[in-house]
Design a protein around this motif. Structure first.
Motif, PDB file in Angstrom:
ATOM      1  N   SER A  29       6.478  -2.450  -4.109  1.00 22.78           N
ATOM      2  CA  SER A  29       6.123  -1.423  -3.707  1.00 22.78           C
ATOM      3  C   SER A  29       7.491  -0.744  -3.267  1.00 22.78           C
ATOM      4  O   SER A  29       7.855   0.391  -3.532  1.00 22.78           O
ATOM      5  CB  SER A  29       4.873  -1.133  -2.793  1.00 22.78           C
ATOM      6  OG  SER A  29       5.215  -2.077  -1.620  1.00 22.78           O
ATOM      7  N   ASP A  65      -3.229  -1.012   3.285  1.00 24.79           N
ATOM      8  CA  ASP A  65      -4.529  -1.821   3.057  1.00 24.79           C
ATOM      9  C   ASP A  65      -4.337  -3.448   3.105  1.00 24.79           C
ATOM     10  O   ASP A  65      -5.158  -4.249   3.772  1.00 24.79           O
ATOM     11  CB  ASP A  65      -5.176  -1.498   1.657  1.00 24.79           C
ATOM     12  CG  ASP A  65      -5.626   0.283   1.953  1.00 24.79           C
ATOM     13  OD1 ASP A  65      -5.509   0.760   2.959  1.00 24.79           O
ATOM     14  OD2 ASP A  65      -5.683   0.542   0.820  1.00 24.79           O
ATOM     15  N   ARG A  66      -3.400  -3.758   2.430  1.00 22.20           N
ATOM     16  CA  ARG A  66      -3.202  -5.375   2.377  1.00 22.20           C
ATOM     17  C   ARG A  66      -2.691  -6.055   3.561  1.00 22.20           C
ATOM     18  O   ARG A  66      -3.207  -6.985   3.969  1.00 22.20           O
ATOM     19  CB  ARG A  66      -2.041  -5.506   1.195  1.00 22.20           C
ATOM     20  CG  ARG A  66      -2.734  -5.219  -0.211  1.00 22.20           C
ATOM     21  CD  ARG A  66      -1.649  -5.306  -1.346  1.00 22.20           C
ATOM     22  NE  ARG A  66      -2.104  -4.849  -2.578  1.00 22.20           N
ATOM     23  CZ  ARG A  66      -2.796  -5.556  -3.505  1.00 22.20           C
ATOM     24  NH1 ARG A  66      -3.425  -6.714  -3.069  1.00 22.20           N
ATOM     25  NH2 ARG A  66      -3.633  -4.883  -4.492  1.00 22.20           N
ATOM     26  N   GLY A 107       0.381  -3.470  -6.518  1.00 24.47           N
ATOM     27  CA  GLY A 107      -0.953  -3.308  -6.122  1.00 24.47           C
ATOM     28  C   GLY A 107      -2.090  -2.841  -7.068  1.00 24.47           C
ATOM     29  O   GLY A 107      -1.739  -3.153  -7.949  1.00 24.47           O
ATOM     30  N   ASN A 108      -2.847  -1.880  -6.617  1.00 23.50           N
ATOM     31  CA  ASN A 108      -3.659  -1.083  -7.395  1.00 23.50           C
ATOM     32  C   ASN A 108      -3.404   0.092  -7.822  1.00 23.50           C
ATOM     33  O   ASN A 108      -4.186   1.113  -8.457  1.00 23.50           O
ATOM     34  CB  ASN A 108      -5.088  -1.004  -6.574  1.00 23.50           C
ATOM     35  CG  ASN A 108      -5.414  -2.444  -6.557  1.00 23.50           C
ATOM     36  OD1 ASN A 108      -5.408  -3.356  -7.305  1.00 23.50           O
ATOM     37  ND2 ASN A 108      -6.211  -2.657  -5.319  1.00 23.50           N
ATOM     38  N   VAL A 109      -1.947   0.531  -7.786  1.00 20.04           N
ATOM     39  CA  VAL A 109      -1.290   1.703  -8.099  1.00 20.04           C
ATOM     40  C   VAL A 109      -1.147   2.053  -9.465  1.00 20.04           C
ATOM     41  O   VAL A 109      -0.081   1.170 -10.163  1.00 20.04           O
ATOM     42  CB  VAL A 109      -0.207   1.986  -7.269  1.00 20.04           C
ATOM     43  CG1 VAL A 109       0.382   3.604  -7.490  1.00 20.04           C
ATOM     44  CG2 VAL A 109      -0.434   1.984  -5.665  1.00 20.04           C
ATOM     45  N   PRO A 110      -1.654   2.755 -10.196  1.00 23.22           N
ATOM     46  CA  PRO A 110      -1.598   2.845 -11.690  1.00 23.22           C
ATOM     47  C   PRO A 110      -0.112   3.541 -11.979  1.00 23.22           C
ATOM     48  O   PRO A 110       0.416   4.599 -11.498  1.00 23.22           O
ATOM     49  CB  PRO A 110      -2.627   3.957 -12.257  1.00 23.22           C
ATOM     50  CG  PRO A 110      -3.009   4.658 -10.810  1.00 23.22           C
ATOM     51  CD  PRO A 110      -2.779   3.895  -9.701  1.00 23.22           C
ATOM     52  N   ASN A 122       7.240  -3.281 -14.424  1.00 22.23           N
ATOM     53  CA  ASN A 122       7.220  -2.043 -13.660  1.00 22.23           C
ATOM     54  C   ASN A 122       8.510  -1.278 -13.294  1.00 22.23           C
ATOM     55  O   ASN A 122       8.207  -0.110 -13.269  1.00 22.23           O
ATOM     56  CB  ASN A 122       7.059  -2.938 -11.922  1.00 22.23           C
ATOM     57  CG  ASN A 122       5.676  -3.761 -11.796  1.00 22.23           C
ATOM     58  OD1 ASN A 122       4.603  -3.395 -12.671  1.00 22.23           O
ATOM     59  ND2 ASN A 122       5.509  -4.309 -10.792  1.00 22.23           N
ATOM     60  N   GLY A 177       0.226  -7.328  -4.487  1.00 22.33           N
ATOM     61  CA  GLY A 177      -0.673  -7.516  -5.623  1.00 22.33           C
ATOM     62  C   GLY A 177       0.001  -8.654  -6.665  1.00 22.33           C
ATOM     63  O   GLY A 177       1.233  -8.884  -6.713  1.00 22.33           O
ATOM     64  N   ASP A 182      -1.712   1.351  -0.339  1.00 21.79           N
ATOM     65  CA  ASP A 182      -1.947   0.267  -0.720  1.00 21.79           C
ATOM     66  C   ASP A 182      -1.303  -1.007   0.085  1.00 21.79           C
ATOM     67  O   ASP A 182      -2.141  -2.045   0.425  1.00 21.79           O
ATOM     68  CB  ASP A 182      -1.486   0.063  -2.305  1.00 21.79           C
ATOM     69  CG  ASP A 182      -1.882  -1.252  -2.942  1.00 21.79           C
ATOM     70  OD1 ASP A 182      -3.027  -1.271  -3.412  1.00 21.79           O
ATOM     71  OD2 ASP A 182      -1.225  -2.499  -2.576  1.00 21.79           O
TER      72      ASP A 182
END
Length: 312
Positions: free
Chosen positions: A16, A233-234, A91-94, A51, A86, A230
């Motif tokens: 990230s 959150d983690r 993570g969960n970011v599209p 990525n 992640g 994200d």
């Protein structure tokens, strides 16, 4: 400034904070991004390379070449950071499906070629394990001295502090992931600036900072805000409510050095197996780095915010 005021190479493991670094560079008209090289680190090489390509697509910058590099550290077994980034690194970011292909040349060879083509001109930002840089130095001894500067995010110099490391009690992730590569780079005689956890913990990640980025309104800014959320959150699941903005400090130091303070120092890293593996230590002797010691948090976020305004 002209469009080539900052000829730059970004070696990274997105991640990230690598992602925010890369998007910051892409949002600056005064940065000529010559290449992005990827390495193992926050996630396996296949994921970090994907990525990087996806981030270039998001920014509409498929003109920037991507070079895949080291699959694994020089000596130790690979380690990743799924608990923070992640399994896939972001993570969960599209992100959009990448449209930029990977170059056929290995990252270390590409870096050698570029540094030799423009000696003394290129700033190298290294925001992951230093395996690609160490391979370049081993393949062509002295090549890292051809860089204008190498700004490394790695290590932690809070010796004796309660929170020295972020991966082990003593080690920061990038140095722990490949301490032998870090050792090669420290001994290369290059113009190194070292940004450790002692610095990045001064540039905090909070929900308010994520909102600041989201308020820019561009797709890139919303992505960066989502990455910070994200991340929060983690680390929240690990008992932390505030994080540190690690990698983007490298771009900020290159672009606005007045936001930072530093001092000359000699730094070594521990490569023997055991509880000190990957620990960075300040020692007596001839300085080998400019150790960055102070940061203007609001200035760093202001620089990132303005860069994100210029992206789609």
């Amino acid at each position: 400034m002209t469009s080539s005021s900052f000829p730059t190479w970004h070696d990274c493991d997105p991640g990230s904070d690598d992602a925010i670094t890369l998007l910051t560079l892409l949002g600056r008209s005064d940065v000529q991004l010559l290449g992005v090289s990827t390495t193992h680190g926050n996630a396996p090489l296949s994921a970090t390379t994907h990525n990087a390509r996806a981030l270039l697509t998001l920014a509409g910058r498929d003109d920037v070449p991507v070079y895949a590099g080291a699959l694994a550290p020089l000596v130790r077994e690979p380690v990743y950071a799924p608990q923070i980034h992640g399994v896939g690194g972001l993570g969960n970011v599209p992100l959009p499906e990448p449209t930029r292909p990977v170059q056929g040349e290995h990252a270390a060879l590409a870096l050698i070629r570029q540094l030799c083509a423009q000696p003394g001109e290129i700033s190298v930002l290294a925001t992951g394990p230093l395996t690609n840089l160490a391979l370049a130095e081993r393949l062509r001894p002295g090549v890292l001295r051809e860089a204008r500067q190498i700004i490394v995010m790695g290590g932690s110099l809070e010796n004796g502090a309660p929170r020295l490391g972020n991966t082990t009690p003593r080690a920061e992730f990038n140095t722990y992931a490949d301490p032998h590569a870090f050792d090669v780079v420290l001994k290369a005689g290059a113009k190194l600036s070292l940004i450790g956890l002692n610095l990045t913990r001064q540039v905090q990640v909070t929900r308010q900072r994520a909102q600041q980025l989201a308020a820019v309104g561009t797709a890139a800014a919303h992505t960066c805000a989502a990455l910070l959320d994200d991340y929060l959150d983690r680390i929240g699941k690990l008992g932390q409510s505030v994080g540190a903005l690690h990698d983007p400090c490298t771009a900020a130091l290159m672009l606005a050095p007045e936001l930072f303070g530093w001092e000359a120092a000699r730094v070594v890293t521990m490569t023997d197996s055991g509880e000190r593996l990957g620990e960075t230590v300040r020692v007596d002797g001839e300085p080998n780095v400019q150790l960055v010691t102070r940061a203007d948090e609001s200035g760093v976020y202001g620089l990132i915010t303005e860069a994100l305004r210029q992206l789609p």
